[in-house]
Structures are given as C-alpha cells and as structure tokens.
Design a protein around this motif. Structure first.
Motif, PDB file in Angstrom:
ATOM      1  N   VAL A 353      -1.226  -4.339  -2.115  1.00  9.05           N
ATOM      2  CA  VAL A 353      -2.482  -4.243  -1.573  1.00  9.05           C
ATOM      3  C   VAL A 353      -3.020  -3.002  -1.400  1.00  9.05           C
ATOM      4  O   VAL A 353      -4.101  -2.851  -1.971  1.00  9.05           O
ATOM      5  CB  VAL A 353      -2.384  -4.963  -0.126  1.00  9.05           C
ATOM      6  N   ARG A 354      -2.148  -2.098  -1.511  1.00 10.24           N
ATOM      7  CA  ARG A 354      -2.745  -0.528  -1.360  1.00 10.24           C
ATOM      8  C   ARG A 354      -3.186  -0.154  -2.494  1.00 10.24           C
ATOM      9  O   ARG A 354      -4.091   0.596  -2.853  1.00 10.24           O
ATOM     10  CB  ARG A 354      -1.688   0.172  -0.769  1.00 10.24           C
ATOM     11  N   GLY A 384      -0.077   7.437   2.060  1.00  8.97           N
ATOM     12  CA  GLY A 384       0.880   7.325   0.611  1.00  8.97           C
ATOM     13  C   GLY A 384       1.390   8.505   0.155  1.00  8.97           C
ATOM     14  O   GLY A 384       2.115   8.350  -0.734  1.00  8.97           O
ATOM     15  N   LEU A 385       0.914   9.901   0.692  1.00  4.58           N
ATOM     16  CA  LEU A 385       1.653  10.988   0.223  1.00  4.58           C
ATOM     17  C   LEU A 385       2.952  10.985   0.593  1.00  4.58           C
ATOM     18  O   LEU A 385       3.763  11.692  -0.113  1.00  4.58           O
ATOM     19  CB  LEU A 385       0.878  12.228   0.792  1.00  4.58           C
ATOM     20  N   ARG A 386       3.524  10.447   1.543  1.00 10.16           N
ATOM     21  CA  ARG A 386       4.814  10.343   2.058  1.00 10.16           C
ATOM     22  C   ARG A 386       5.749   9.258   1.620  1.00 10.16           C
ATOM     23  O   ARG A 386       6.729   9.046   1.948  1.00 10.16           O
ATOM     24  CB  ARG A 386       4.819  10.536   3.544  1.00 10.16           C
ATOM     25  N   ASP A 387       5.029   8.375   0.859  1.00  7.53           N
ATOM     26  CA  ASP A 387       5.775   7.209   0.243  1.00  7.53           C
ATOM     27  C   ASP A 387       6.704   7.534  -0.868  1.00  7.53           C
ATOM     28  O   ASP A 387       6.404   8.489  -1.654  1.00  7.53           O
ATOM     29  CB  ASP A 387       4.871   6.169  -0.115  1.00  7.53           C
ATOM     30  N   ILE A 395      -1.795   7.504  -7.023  1.00 12.82           N
ATOM     31  CA  ILE A 395      -3.283   6.783  -6.804  1.00 12.82           C
ATOM     32  C   ILE A 395      -3.760   7.515  -5.446  1.00 12.82           C
ATOM     33  O   ILE A 395      -4.948   7.536  -5.258  1.00 12.82           O
ATOM     34  CB  ILE A 395      -3.139   5.292  -6.856  1.00 12.82           C
ATOM     35  N   THR A 396      -2.862   7.831  -4.486  1.00 11.98           N
ATOM     36  CA  THR A 396      -3.453   8.506  -3.334  1.00 11.98           C
ATOM     37  C   THR A 396      -4.042   9.778  -3.423  1.00 11.98           C
ATOM     38  O   THR A 396      -5.164  10.085  -2.932  1.00 11.98           O
ATOM     39  CB  THR A 396      -2.254   8.767  -2.417  1.00 11.98           C
TER      40      THR A 396
END
Length: 681
Positions: A353-354, A384-387, A395-396
């Motif tokens: 989804v993101r 998203g930067l910590r994923d 993409i973040t």
C-alpha cells in the motif's frame, strides 16, 4: 445495556426530523466520537415492536440491511440508533439511473437473504422501509414486521396492518377465505410487495434506460411478481439474471464486493479493461460508489490494477495539459471524495500500500492542506526511512524531495542549515558555428577559458574568421617576441607560383662552395668579380602582410628559384622549407592576449625526399679553396675552378655555426694526398 446508554447519551439529535407514513420520526444525529448516525424515535406504547426490530437488526447482518448501533428508552420515547441513512423518498430525486438500478439490486439481495438464509418474511417491503446510506447503498429497514413463515398468520398480519403500506398488500389477503401460506410459497407475499415497489421506482427511469430493457423488465414484473395467484409467483432469486441488472456499473460494483472470491485469471481480465468500463460512467457515480471499493488494500495488491488502472484514479484531471495522463475525476471531486480515503490509507502500514501511495504522491500531494501535510502525510512518510525494505527507503527519499517544495526544507529536514556548496559557474569552452554564405559546411571555432585560441586556421575562410574575431574583441598585439631594438626581423611569405616561372634572387643566407670540377650551368653562378648582395635587400615577389593568414607551404614540392643571399634574416632558409621560427612568426598577431604561450600541437611533417639526413656521416672532401659565408655579413673571395666558374650552392644556416676558414685541406694520410685515379685496390 450500559454501553448503549452511554452511546445514546452522547448522541446529539439534529432538526428537522423526517416523518415516515407510519408516523415514525427519523432524526439525523452525531455521536460522541464524531460519527454520523440516524435515530428512529418510537412511541412508548410500541415498546414490543421496538424490541422486535432491535432483535432482528442485531442478529441479521448483511450489507444491504440497516446496521444497528444501539437502542434505549428516553423521555420522549424509545430511540433506535442506526447508521446514518436517509429515506428513499427523500434521496430518489437525486439518484442517477445506474444508482437506482443498483439500489433495486441491493433490496433484491436483502430480501433473498431473509428468505433463503433466515427463513423469514419481511411483510412490509415498500418505499418507507428502504433507506439510502452515505455510500449510496440502499438499505432495507422496518424490521418490526419481520417474522418466520409459519408465524405469518392472518391474526399477526392484522396486528401489524397499521404500519404496513396498503399498496404492498397482496390480493389474497383481502379475501375472507385467506389462510396462512405453505412454507414452500412463503416468499409470495414479499414478491408481490417487491414488484409493487419496483414498479413505482421505474417511473423515474423513463428516458434514462434502454426502452427494450425497461419494457422487458416491466413485463416480467407483471407476469411473475404481480401475478394474482401466489403459487405463480417465482422466487425472487430468478430476477438476478435479468438483463436489467446487466450494466457496467453494477457488474463492476458486484465484482469489487466479491473480489476475494475471484480467481487470478478473473481479476487479471477485470482490471485490464476496468478503465474502459468505468470511463462511460459519471464522475459523481465513480467518486461516491467506486472510489471506496477501488482504493483499498485488496486492489493495491493486484499488479494489473496498479499498472493499468490506479494511475488514472490517483490524480485529478488536468485540462489543457499536453501529454497528461487521462484521469477520471475532476479536481473538486478528487478533493472531496478521494483525499479523505488517501488520508486513511496513509495510516495503513502495509508495504504494498505504501509503495503505491508514494509512487503517485506527486500527482495528488498538492490537494492536501498544509495542516494535513504536516500532521498526517509527513510523519507517515518519515516512517519509511527506518524500514528494513530498500524499496520503501528509496521511494521515501524521493517523496521527501516532493514534500520539500510544499512544506519547505526547514519542516522536512529540520535543524540549522549552513551553506556548504557554493555557486561557481566556470566559463566552459563555447563553440560558435560560422557559416559564410556559399559555404556548405560551417567551421566551428573554439574559445578557451583564457581567451586564447588553440585553432590553427588552414582553411580558405581565414580572412573571414579573423576579421569577425577582430571585430568582436580588440586586444593589444602581445604576440611579437622580445628582441633587441637594433635587430631587424623581416618575415616574408612566399606564394606558390607555377614551376616554369623563374624567381628572382632571394634575400637569404647561403654558403657557396667552389668546386674544381663543376660542370653545372655556368651562367647561374657568381663569378669572383660579381659583388655579393648585402644589406636589406627587398625580394621581388610581393610578401603578404602579417595580418593575413599565409597559405600553407608545400615543402615536399620542388621550387625552381634562383639562389640569393640575405643578411637580414640569417635564421631563415629557402622559402619552400618552413622552419620552426617561421611557423611561430606566421601566426596571426591579432589572436589574443598570451597567444605566444599557447602550445601548438601539429602533425609531424613528412620527410623531404630531397634532404639527406645522413649527410653528416659522409666524409667531406674539401676543395683547395673554400669560402664560408657567416651570419655576420662577411664574405671572402672564392677561388675559381679550372673552368673559370665559381658555382654557388645554397646551404642551410645551421651549418654555419662555427667560424672556420679552410684554405687548404690535407688528405687522410701523412705521405701525401690520395690518388683517386689509382685503381690498384
């Protein structure tokens, strides 16, 4: 019960209510958590009917049945709280033909559910029992008249006659001999009432639906559902296959509702052609009915939908934008219908989804308010930067670059910023295309950063190029080498002449040697009585001025010239052979500041076949009398040969480095001179 009371106590009723034909008042309301609701207010003496309706609403769960929230007793009556709806009588005038068709289909599914799954009969299917929800679905209410098939006796039907619609009562109930229907025909009463409801609704569809389809459906209603004999009325499930319910909107709607039950092949085929099927629908219909079903986790997980359809939905229309992707919704509808759904989707922490949301962020991010961007979008994007997923992080970062232009770097990056990268714009080499009239090819001209040209112009357009350059920039002439004031430098450029034309004597530095056995042209030499040319002698051919570009000299072509002597330019040799000094002097003097420091890269000249590079390795036999002409303008008398002729041979100035005068040459041996006529070897 306590939860119901607390929910009702926080409910705020809004005026004015809508009163149904049965006398029931329906109020729009707002719950404590901000959700919208509807409150049905019953009189206290109808407590049994309210309890019965609440019981059926609690136990029967179907998308097309009214959703129950709470029920309690208040001072003004009994309150039944449900989802926010409005009566069909109020909303019917605002619905399109596709929505009316879909609404009839919803009520048909609800009645079939009661008959087949609940083994119940509604007993009061009419317009006052149908409501329209916020998402456009038609909901079946009026559950206080519901009972099982065996319970539908004449006595029960007379007890609820006050709330029933007279138009929906079948003709058999009006007969004095009426008895309870057998269970196999328990659907007959609701079938007749449903036919009456549909017939009244179809009056608003005249001119909006195909006449053939509408006529066929009306004929089916009269022959089947409105049949006077209850045993001749078929089950309502037989109407589902009628072509009245075969339209793009209804088929898309039903497919999306049952998406989890479809196979991969069916979903691929559906989403591949979904854009074509949806494009023929109205924007309002797409926004109100299809957007909530299309923007969810299930659709985002379908690769075909992500590639072929969602890009046209995740962005508003752009009128007049050339090459823009065709979208489905106008900016106003996108703002009101799609943006709230997107805000909810940003709260969903699912990778697929993101990825879809951020892939199209640039298309719709401008429709969020500044408050929504700061409080919802930016915090969710920063997660998203910590994923651990590289795709999410990549993409973040791209999405943060988009948000910088809207929120500013101070909000997105935060902290103190310093100037690290300075703006320096070096003057790179430029290329100008000069195309003189009549020339088929343009000659590029380069201007380095320091203003010095590194191009040696050898084409026929030298005058044009130099004149245009000189007109553009006038620089002082710094290209002349520094020399003493008393030394005069004379540069002469020799133009090519036909070989049969004899040149006059040239002012050049040569060395003449007298050979005793010379048999060459006697008239071409210089006799002892002939004076040697000295001083600044002007050459007969007109030299080109220094401001003009000299024509290239061909050293490999022999030139028929007469030898001459010049004392002004001792470093210059014969005109056809160009030395390194001549090459430097032949460059244009108008070229720019510092031209003399430019390194010229030239091709290696082809060796002259007339030059003997091994001449120094051959033993030199000196004649009895020789005179060496040196650059200091000194000449000696040369002894004539036995024929009385003293020939002059041109000699390069590089061999006149040492001042040596030999009047007599000895042989190789001490015994005497060699005898060249001796053949005893």
């Amino acid at each position: 019960m306590g939860a119901e009371n607390s929910a009702l106590g926080s409910c705020v009723l809004k005026e004015p209510p809508f009163t149904l034909p049965s006398g029931l008042a329906v109020y729009p309301a707002v719950l404590q958590d901000g959700k919208l609701a509807s409150v049905f207010v019953y009189k206290r003496e109808n407590v049994d009917k309210v309890n019965k309706a609440a019981k059926h609403l609690k136990t029967l769960r179907h998308p097309c049945l009214l959703r129950f929230l709470s029920c309690t007793v208040a001072a003004d009556g009994i309150h039944l709280v449900t989802e926010r709806v409005q009566p069909l009588q109020v909303a019917l005038a605002t619905l399109s033909s596709a929505e009316v068709c879909a609404g009839i289909y919803d009520i048909l599914l609800a009645v079939i559910f009661l008959h087949d799954r609940g083994h119940l009969t509604h007993n009061n299917i009419c317009m006052s029992s149908v409501f329209v929800s916020e998402d456009g679905h038609w909901k079946l209410g009026g559950m206080e008249t519901v009972c099982t098939v065996p319970q539908a006796t004449p006595e029960f039907l007379r007890s609820i006659q006050s709330v029933r619609d007279p138009a929906g009562i079948p003709p058999e109930e009006k007969s004095p001999e009426f008895t309870a229907l057998p269970e196999s025909h328990g659907h007959a009463r609701d079938a007749y009432a449903f036919g009456t409801l549909v017939e009244s609704v179809l009056t608003v569809l005249s001119g909006q639906v195909s006449a053939d389809v509408l006529s066929s459906f009306q004929q089916t209603l009269h022959s089947a559902l409105l049949n006077p004999l209850p045993k001749c009325r078929p089950a309502l499930s037989t109407l589902l296959s009628h072509r009245f319910f075969r339209n793009d909107f209804l088929e898309v709607l039903n497919f999306l509702k049952s998406l989890t039950l479809k196979s991969e092949e069916e979903k691929t085929e559906f989403f591949k052609f979904l854009l074509d099927r949806v494009s023929c629908l109205s924007e309002e219909l797409i926004a109100s009915r299809l957007v909530p079903l299309l923007l969810n986790q299930l659709v985002f997980a379908e690769p075909v939908a992500v590639k072929s359809f969602l890009p046209h939905l995740l962005g508003p229309k752009k009128d007049g934008a050339p090459g823009a992707r065709p979208c489905l919704l106008s900016p106003a509808l996108f703002q009101s219908r799609v943006v709230p759904v997107l805000l909810q989707l940003f709260q969903v922490h699912e990778e697929h989804v993101r990825l879809v949301l951020l892939s199209h962020l640039e298309a719709y991010v401008g429709h969020f308010t500044q408050e929504q961007l700061r409080t919802v979008i930016l915090p969710q994007v920063l997660l998203g930067l910590r994923d651990t997923s590289d795709s999410i992080v990549a993409i973040t970062l791209h999405s943060l670059a988009v948000l910088v232009s809207l929120l500013g770097p101070e909000v997105v990056v935060g902290g103190q910023r310093t100037k690290i990268f300075k703006r320096t714009a070096p003057s790179f080499a430029k290329t100008i295309e000069l195309s003189p009239e009549g020339d088929q090819q343009s000659q590029p001209m380069k201007f380095p950063m320091n203003g010095i040209s590194d191009v040696t112009n050898t084409s026929g357009h030298s005058d044009t190029v130099l004149s245009s350059w000189k007109t553009t920039e006038e620089w002082p002439d710094w290209s002349e080498p520094e020399e003493p004031e008393n030394q005069a430098v004379t540069t002469q450029v020799w133009s090519q002449e036909p070989q049969h034309t004899a040149r006059p004597p040239l002012a050049d530095l040569t060395v003449a040697e007298v050979w005793g056995d010379s048999e060459t042209n006697p008239g071409a030499g210089i006799t002892p009585s002939t004076p040697v040319i000295s001083g600044e002698h002007k050459a007969t051919p007109t030299p080109h001025p220094l401001t003009e570009e000299p024509k290239p000299l061909k050293s490999s072509q022999p030139q028929k010239t007469s030898p001459a002597l010049s004392m002004d330019a001792p470093d210059l040799t014969r005109p056809p052979k160009v030395s390194s000094q001549e090459t430097r002097l032949n460059l244009p003097l108008e070229l720019g500041l510092g031209e003399e420091f430019t390194i010229q890269v030239k091709r290696k000249a082809a060796p002259d076949p007339e030059l003997d590079w091994f001449a120094d390795m051959i033993p030199e036999i000196k004649p009895q009398a020789a005179v060496l002409v040196l650059p200091d303008l000194r000449t000696d008398t040369m002894a004539p040969t036995k024929d009385g002729v003293s020939p002059l041979m041109p000699f390069s100035s590089k061999f006149a480095a040492a001042e040596i005068t030999e009047t007599e040459s000895e042989g190789w041996g001490d015994e005497g001179e060699l005898n060249w006529e001796d053949n005893s070897w």
